[in-house]
Design a protein around this motif. Structure first.
Motif, mmCIF file in Angstrom:
data_model
loop_
_atom_site.group_PDB
_atom_site.id
_atom_site.type_symbol
_atom_site.label_atom_id
_atom_site.label_comp_id
_atom_site.label_asym_id
_atom_site.label_seq_id
_atom_site.Cartn_x
_atom_site.Cartn_y
_atom_site.Cartn_z
ATOM 1 N N LYS A 135 43.355 -13.694 -15.078
ATOM 2 C CA LYS A 135 44.759 -13.827 -15.502
ATOM 3 C C LYS A 135 44.837 -14.302 -16.936
ATOM 4 O O LYS A 135 44.427 -15.413 -17.235
ATOM 5 N N TRP A 136 45.498 -13.509 -17.810
ATOM 6 C CA TRP A 136 45.839 -12.113 -17.614
ATOM 7 C C TRP A 136 45.107 -11.310 -18.663
ATOM 8 O O TRP A 136 45.164 -11.640 -19.847
ATOM 9 N N GLN A 140 52.170 -7.903 -20.886
ATOM 10 C CA GLN A 140 53.356 -7.984 -20.036
ATOM 11 C C GLN A 140 53.811 -6.608 -19.560
ATOM 12 O O GLN A 140 54.228 -6.436 -18.409
ATOM 13 N N LEU A 143 51.886 -5.516 -16.605
ATOM 14 C CA LEU A 143 52.359 -6.185 -15.392
ATOM 15 C C LEU A 143 53.592 -5.474 -14.838
ATOM 16 O O LEU A 143 53.701 -5.236 -13.628
ATOM 17 N N HIS A 147 54.149 -3.357 -11.208
ATOM 18 C CA HIS A 147 55.246 -3.551 -10.258
ATOM 19 C C HIS A 147 55.997 -2.246 -10.017
ATOM 20 O O HIS A 147 56.492 -2.012 -8.902
#
Length: 317
Positions: A135-136, A140, A143, A147
């Protein structure tokens, strides 16, 4: 890309996936209208109507030069553009996400889920430090991409070590969409499923050689013997028993390597972050080869910008 357009495009694709899965008829074509948040429209097997800033016509089946559609999606969910007038950012968006809207049809035809793996790795090919910390590695936007993939797939799958090291939620938090079923491979009574249970009340499936009773779990018994067909059998069970038509494999490296070696991966996604880890965990643990011609190769491979980083997406040969 303008945020309103991006959000509208996402809603349209997510709506398409839901409509494909609930229609009672074979899907031959569809028309997507988007660009204004809240005004998205999807037309299945019917003539489109209305105006919108962007519209894309999709044909299912074989490519034909006489088609008036914009893109053709074949039986293996490969895309062929015939009339691409989209901005580059939207073109990439469709390249990345459109195939998963039709995964239900793929699974019905081949009687197995459509599978995609995703890893974030350093420039030197590490997915985690030697201790398992990751992580990470990705940014962003990666990520958010993960999702989106969770929302577009029926299940997200990890191995026991990823559960132990990361205690992930595996739900959908950064985009609009429903949470997938969660599948964990390996391990026994020592596993702590609380991060998954607390995150979402949805289905959790534990596939292991020694199942044990757990109020929050559905269990699948894996073969006690190491069997090259064990993962293929697991996919069949997920499809037939749990109505899972697409699987998003998030790790770890051992699980992804096993799927790759058994030729059970439809797509590999490898996010590449500009960092060097050194002596860490590698993305794949494949057998050693003597000559470069024996290397694992990919077809229809492409690099996509993910904000200020990149992601390789390819079909393993």
């Amino acid at each position: 890309m303008d945020k309103d357009v991006e959000n509208s495009c996402w809603r349209c694709l997510y709506l398409l996936r839901r409509k494909v899965m609930t229609t009672n008829h074979e899907v031959h074509c569809c028309h997507l209208h988007f660009g204004i948040p809240g005004c998205e429209n999807v037309f299945i097997n019917e003539k489109a109507c209305g105006n919108s800033p962007y519209h894309v016509s999709v044909k299912l089946g074989k490519t034909t030069t006489n088609s008036s559609c914009d893109v053709v999606v074949d039986n293996d969910l490969n895309l062929s553009w015939l009339n691409d007038q989209l901005p580059t950012s939207l073109h990439n968006y469709f390249e990345l996400y459109l195939p998963y809207c039709f995964a239900y049809m793929y699974a019905k035809q081949y009687r197995k889920p459509y599978t995609t793996s995703h890893t974030a790795q350093s420039l030197d090919g590490c997915t985690a430090t030697k201790s398992g910390h990751s992580k990470w590695i990705g940014n962003q936007q990666n990520l958010i991409h993960a999702h989106r993939m969770r929302a577009l797939c029926d299940a997200v799958l990890i191995g026991k070590n990823t559960l132990i090291n990361d205690q992930p939620k595996l739900n959908v938090r950064h985009v609009e969409g429903s949470c997938p079923k969660r599948v964990i491979i390996g391990g026994g009574e020592e596993l702590d499923f609380s991060s998954l249970v607390d995150a979402d009340p949805g289905i959790i499936i534990h596939a292991t050689k020694s199942p044990y009773p757990h109020a929050s779990l559905n269990t699948i018994k894996l073969d006690n013997q190491e069997n090259e067909n064990s993962l293929e059998n697991l996919l069949c069970v997920l499809c037939k028993k749990f109505n899972i038509y697409s699987v998003y494999i998030e790790g770890g490296a051992k699980i992804i390597s096993s799927f790759l070696q058994q030729k059970l991966l439809n797509v590999m996604q490898m996010h590449i972050s500009p960092m060097l880890i050194g002596d860490g965990m590698r993305i794949c643990s494949l057998p050693a080869i003597e000559e470069i011609k024996e290397a694992q190769k990919f077809i229809r491979g492409k690099f996509f910008p993910i904000d200020d980083e990149i992601m390789f997406v390819g079909i393993p040969q």
